[in-house]
Design a protein around this motif. Structure first.
Motif, short mmCIF file in Angstrom:
data_model
loop_
_atom_site.label_atom_id
_atom_site.label_comp_id
_atom_site.label_asym_id
_atom_site.label_seq_id
_atom_site.Cartn_x
_atom_site.Cartn_y
_atom_site.Cartn_z
N TYR A 111 -7.78 -2.90 1.88
CA TYR A 111 -7.63 -1.47 1.65
C TYR A 111 -8.89 -1.00 0.93
O TYR A 111 -9.37 -1.65 -0.01
N ALA A 112 -9.46 0.11 1.36
CA ALA A 112 -10.68 0.63 0.74
C ALA A 112 -10.61 2.13 0.67
O ALA A 112 -10.09 2.80 1.59
N SER A 113 -11.08 2.69 -0.44
CA SER A 113 -11.14 4.14 -0.59
C SER A 113 -12.43 4.51 -1.30
O SER A 113 -13.01 3.72 -2.07
N TYR A 114 -12.88 5.75 -1.03
CA TYR A 114 -14.07 6.26 -1.70
C TYR A 114 -13.87 7.74 -1.95
O TYR A 114 -13.45 8.49 -1.06
N GLU A 115 -14.16 8.16 -3.19
CA GLU A 115 -14.08 9.56 -3.56
C GLU A 115 -15.46 10.05 -3.96
O GLU A 115 -16.10 9.48 -4.86
N ILE B 176 0.84 -1.19 0.00
CA ILE B 176 0.00 0.00 0.00
C ILE B 176 0.88 1.24 0.00
O ILE B 176 1.71 1.42 0.89
N TYR B 177 0.68 2.09 -0.99
CA TYR B 177 1.41 3.35 -1.11
C TYR B 177 0.38 4.48 -0.99
O TYR B 177 -0.20 4.92 -1.97
N LEU C 200 3.97 -0.25 2.77
CA LEU C 200 3.71 -1.26 3.78
C LEU C 200 2.96 -2.43 3.15
O LEU C 200 1.97 -2.25 2.45
N THR C 201 3.43 -3.66 3.38
CA THR C 201 2.82 -4.85 2.81
C THR C 201 1.94 -5.52 3.86
O THR C 201 2.39 -5.82 4.97
#
Length: 558
Positions: A231-235, A217-218, A225-226
């Protein structure tokens, strides 16, 4: 003092800058190359290496090149009829058949359905064989020197796979893994090793991006970090967004040079090889980030990360980041990370780019790093290490002609540390600052049909309080007539201000031959030289890459 460690840091920093200055030939082969490819190809800029790619001894290029996490996109093969097609009437079709009975059957137009799935499976197989024979020189004290010979002959195979639109337009699967085999001295920690770099399921739709599985994850403070986790994102439609992550921390495979210096009684299981240790409860990470992003203009965020080891707090980080291009001729990027446990600045970076005219780029850079804060707070070395690093500088890039490029730059380095000056009665420490600098300049020119050839010259000066190095490089890449076949050559010369192990000169030369197209990449190189730390060294590399891409359409009812 610390000139040896300072010089090493400066060389590593210089390698990163040097890699950024490479000018790629316009018709060069695809740029996904293994670490050893750089041995003989001076002209191509690299892409990011897979996070868990094994460390290899590169043949000549100062900066390693990393393969992209995902295979390069290939043109889709599925074709659909244009919406403007009009079917012929049955009478017209019958008339044509009567006039020309041997003609092909009439083509029936198919109107594309937005819900059709264009399922695509792509991937890459990379086979690489490396060879290195080196006689290392070490000063044993009292005017005595020791020589240790290393014969490294590792082979490794890397597999990348990706499947898109699997049952849903936004659903995809990603995998990369590698296996290594030592054919001579043990380059890894055992004869055969294997490591899954990543394996995750991804869903992207409705402004959301969700990944489940092993992934690097960058984002914000994570810095690669591995995790085995999510991982979740929302825009949102108003450009505000949120990210969250959590999972078990994966111990990355450590470089082979690290294993060489360990006691012989330490086993493979003491270090981990990329797998989560399920028996070590309490190794986990959680974090999040709030951000604002307007495409092409600005991206800004604030993030936090909490990492534990054996249920003890290992790291707590807070960071901010910014990437903006408010004007056509100006752009800025920066980030800063604070260690909350020590309330000290862990890292800060700022870069300003100016484009006053099309052929000219001006850059200014600043960087701060505290190496001790990259260590685990549970490590004993984090207690006894007190060093900081700052660097400020700039660069000018000029491209007056399509085939000609020039660059020049200067960076000033500051190394701050605490030195023990105890007098045997009182324990005393003093703040010390050592200075270093870096001057670099170069010129490159393309030639030949479609400017596929390249010749370049680079000069770099690394200076410090007690040592300095002048580095020269001359390289070329020459097309060999048939498309995508090329030869390359490099010569590197290092001149030290003061002798190291009774010598002050180092050199390395290499030759390579490479071929590549969208499906196959193959090549090899050989390099030989000597330097103050190796009486002689010989390096070689052979590679073969195969890329594939298969697409098929699953029709959905309109």
């Amino acid at each position: 003092m610390k000139w040896f460690s300072i010089t090493a840091i400066m060389i590593l920093t210089a390698s990163n800058v040097w890699a950024q200055e490479e000018v790629a030939a316009e018709e060069a082969a695809p740029d996904d190359k293994a670490p050893g490819d750089a041995a003989a190809e001076p002209a191509e800029e690299g892409t990011d290496a897979p996070p868990a790619q094994p460390d290899t001894e590169e043949a000549a290029e100062p900066a390693g090149e990393e393969a992209s996490e995902e295979p390069a996109a290939q043109p889709e093969t599925a074709a659909v009829a244009e919406e403007g097609d009009v079917e012929e009437s049955s009478a017209e079709a019958s008339a044509k058949e009567e006039v020309d009975p041997a003609s092909d059957p009439p083509v029936v137009s198919v109107v594309a359905n937005p819900d059709d799935l264009n399922t695509r499976i792509s991937g890459r197989s990379r086979s690489e064989l490396f060879m290195s024979q080196k006689s290392r020189v070490r000063h044993l004290g009292g005017g005595r020197y020791g020589v240790r010979s290393d014969n490294v002959f590792p082979f490794y195979e890397t597999i990348e796979l990706r499947a898109d639109e699997i049952g849903h337009k936004g659903l995809s699967i990603h995998f990369q893994g590698w296996a290594g085999l030592d054919l001579a001295d043990v380059y890894f920690d055992q004869r055969v090793v294997a490591d899954p770099t990543y394996l995750y399921l991804q869903f992207r739709d409705y402004g959301a991006d969700i990944k489940i599985g092993r992934q690097a994850i960058y984002s914000g403070t994570t810095q690669g970090l591995t995790l085995d986790g999510i991982y979740a994102s929302y825009e949102s439609p108003i450009h505000l967004g949120i990210e969250a992550l959590g999972g078990l921390v994966v111990s990355p495979y450590r470089g082979p040079e690290w294993y060489r210096e360990q006691p012989a009684d330490l086993g493979y299981d003491d270090f981990g090889a990329g797998f989560s240790d399920w028996e070590r409860e309490g190794d986990y990470a959680v974090g999040g980030r709030l951000f604002y992003r307007m495409s092409g203009k600005v991206s800004a965020g604030a993030s936090i990360l909490h990492v534990t080891e054996l249920d003890e707090v290992d790291r707590q980080l807070f960071g901010v980041d910014l990437d903006m291009t408010p004007l056509k001729w100006f752009g800025a990027t920066g980030n800063a990370t604070m260690d909350l446990l020590s309330t000290r600045l862990r890292e800060a970076n700022l870069a300003l780019d100016f484009y006053p005219i099309d052929v000219l780029t001006l850059s200014a850079e600043y960087r701060h790093a505290d190496p001790t804060l990259y260590l685990s707070h549970m490590s004993i070395f984090s207690v006894f290490s007190m060093e900081e690093y700052d660097s400020v500088g700039g660069m000018v890039r000029l491209k007056p002609l399509d085939w000609l490029g020039m660059h020049a730059g200067y960076h000033q380095h500051f190394y701050s540390y605490i030195e023990d000056v105890s007098d045997g009665v009182d324990v005393l420490y003093e703040d010390e600052i050592e200075l270093g600098y870096e001057v670099h300049a170069g010129i490159s020119a393309n030639f030949g049909v479609q400017q596929a050839g390249l010749v370049l010259f680079d000069y770099r000066r690394l200076g410090g309080d007690e040592q300095g190095i002048n580095q020269l490089r001359l390289g070329t890449m020459i097309p060999l007539g048939m498309p995508q076949l090329r030869a390359s050559a490099n010569v590197y010369l290092d001149f030290y201000d003061k002798e190291v192990n009774e010598t002050d000169v180092g050199f390395l030369g290499d030759l390579g031959l490479f071929y590549g197209n969208e499906t196959i990449e193959a090549g090899g190189s050989m390099a030989a030289g000597a330097n103050p730390y190796a009486q002689h060294e010989v390096r070689g590399m052979v590679k073969f890459n195969y890329n594939f891409d298969v697409s098929f359409v699953e029709r959905r009812q309109p």
